[in-house]
Design a protein around this motif. Structure first.
Motif, mmCIF file in Angstrom:
data_model
loop_
_atom_site.group_PDB
_atom_site.id
_atom_site.type_symbol
_atom_site.label_atom_id
_atom_site.label_comp_id
_atom_site.label_asym_id
_atom_site.label_seq_id
_atom_site.Cartn_x
_atom_site.Cartn_y
_atom_site.Cartn_z
ATOM 1 N N GLU A 118 0.816 -1.211 0.000
ATOM 2 C CA GLU A 118 0.000 0.000 0.000
ATOM 3 C C GLU A 118 0.853 1.266 0.000
ATOM 4 N N GLU B 243 -2.565 8.164 -3.121
ATOM 5 C CA GLU B 243 -3.968 8.539 -3.300
ATOM 6 C C GLU B 243 -4.136 10.030 -3.082
ATOM 7 N N THR C 16 -14.764 13.516 -2.783
ATOM 8 C CA THR C 16 -14.954 12.074 -2.653
ATOM 9 C C THR C 16 -14.254 11.279 -3.751
ATOM 10 N N HIS D 182 -18.918 6.546 -6.779
ATOM 11 C CA HIS D 182 -19.660 6.427 -5.515
ATOM 12 C C HIS D 182 -19.662 7.746 -4.749
ATOM 13 N N THR E 39 -18.947 8.051 -1.486
ATOM 14 C CA THR E 39 -18.019 8.095 -0.350
ATOM 15 C C THR E 39 -16.592 7.839 -0.802
ATOM 16 N N GLN E 40 -15.650 8.389 -0.030
ATOM 17 C CA GLN E 40 -14.233 8.191 -0.320
ATOM 18 C C GLN E 40 -13.852 6.720 -0.223
ATOM 19 N N ASP E 41 -14.353 6.037 0.807
ATOM 20 C CA ASP E 41 -13.971 4.644 1.023
ATOM 21 C C ASP E 41 -14.352 3.761 -0.156
ATOM 22 N N ARG E 42 -15.573 3.936 -0.653
ATOM 23 C CA ARG E 42 -16.020 3.106 -1.785
ATOM 24 C C ARG E 42 -15.251 3.450 -3.056
ATOM 25 N N ASN E 43 -14.947 4.740 -3.266
ATOM 26 C CA ASN E 43 -14.157 5.126 -4.427
ATOM 27 C C ASN E 43 -12.726 4.620 -4.318
ATOM 28 N N ARG E 44 -12.176 4.650 -3.114
ATOM 29 C CA ARG E 44 -10.825 4.124 -2.895
ATOM 30 C C ARG E 44 -10.786 2.631 -3.194
ATOM 31 N N ALA E 45 -11.770 1.897 -2.696
ATOM 32 C CA ALA E 45 -11.826 0.454 -2.942
ATOM 33 C C ALA E 45 -12.003 0.162 -4.432
ATOM 34 N N GLN F 251 -8.632 0.772 -6.231
ATOM 35 C CA GLN F 251 -7.692 -0.317 -5.947
ATOM 36 C C GLN F 251 -8.098 -1.588 -6.669
#
Length: 140
Positions: free
Chosen positions: A12, A17, A35, A78, A80-86, A89
């Motif tokens: 990682e 990011e 986001t 998406h 949210t940041q988390d869903r876009n980050r996932a 990746q």
């Protein structure tokens, strides 16, 4: 570590990011919150990748590859940041996973004489069927 294949994993720390504002519809949320994710992966800094995989990855990355050897993936589907980050990746892992598959070598084949004859006979038969549809000509 992010697993790509059983023998290849991404650290990682090799991923950079940056969160930016997304474009498109979304009203106030889009205008206020960053986001969208811009994920950067430096291929030159990643030494564990075999050369053949690296060459295929460069070809597959296309315009997502910068002149500095970085793959840039942007995800903003998406809210949210988390869903876009996932999502970003997952797309990077899928791209690298696709590059790890060695394409099958093509074996040159030749059409047999019997197949050629059969094809030509079929064409001649079809041509005669069409010719028989035409109006009869009266040669006086």
């Amino acid at each position: 570590m992010i697993p790509v294949t059983p023998s290849l994993a991404l650290d990682e720390r090799d991923l950079e990011e940056r969160f930016i504002r997304a474009s498109g519809p979304g009203g106030q949320n889009v205008n206020k919150v960053s986001t969208a994710v811009e994920l950067r992966f430096n291929m030159n800094g990643f030494t564990e990748m075999p050369e053949d995989v690296r060459a295929r990855l460069e070809r597959l990355a296309g315009r997502r590859l910068t002149l500095d050897g970085e793959i840039v993936i942007r995800a903003d589907e998406h809210r949210t940041q988390d869903r876009n980050r996932a999502e970003a990746q997952a797309r990077l892992v899928a791209l690298i996973g696709q590059a790890t598959h060695r394409p099958k070598a093509r074996k040159a084949t030749k059409v047999s004489k019997a197949q050629k004859l059969k094809r030509l006979e079929g064409k001649a038969k079809r041509g005669s069927v069409k010719a028989n549809r035409a109006r009869p000509r009266h040669d006086d």
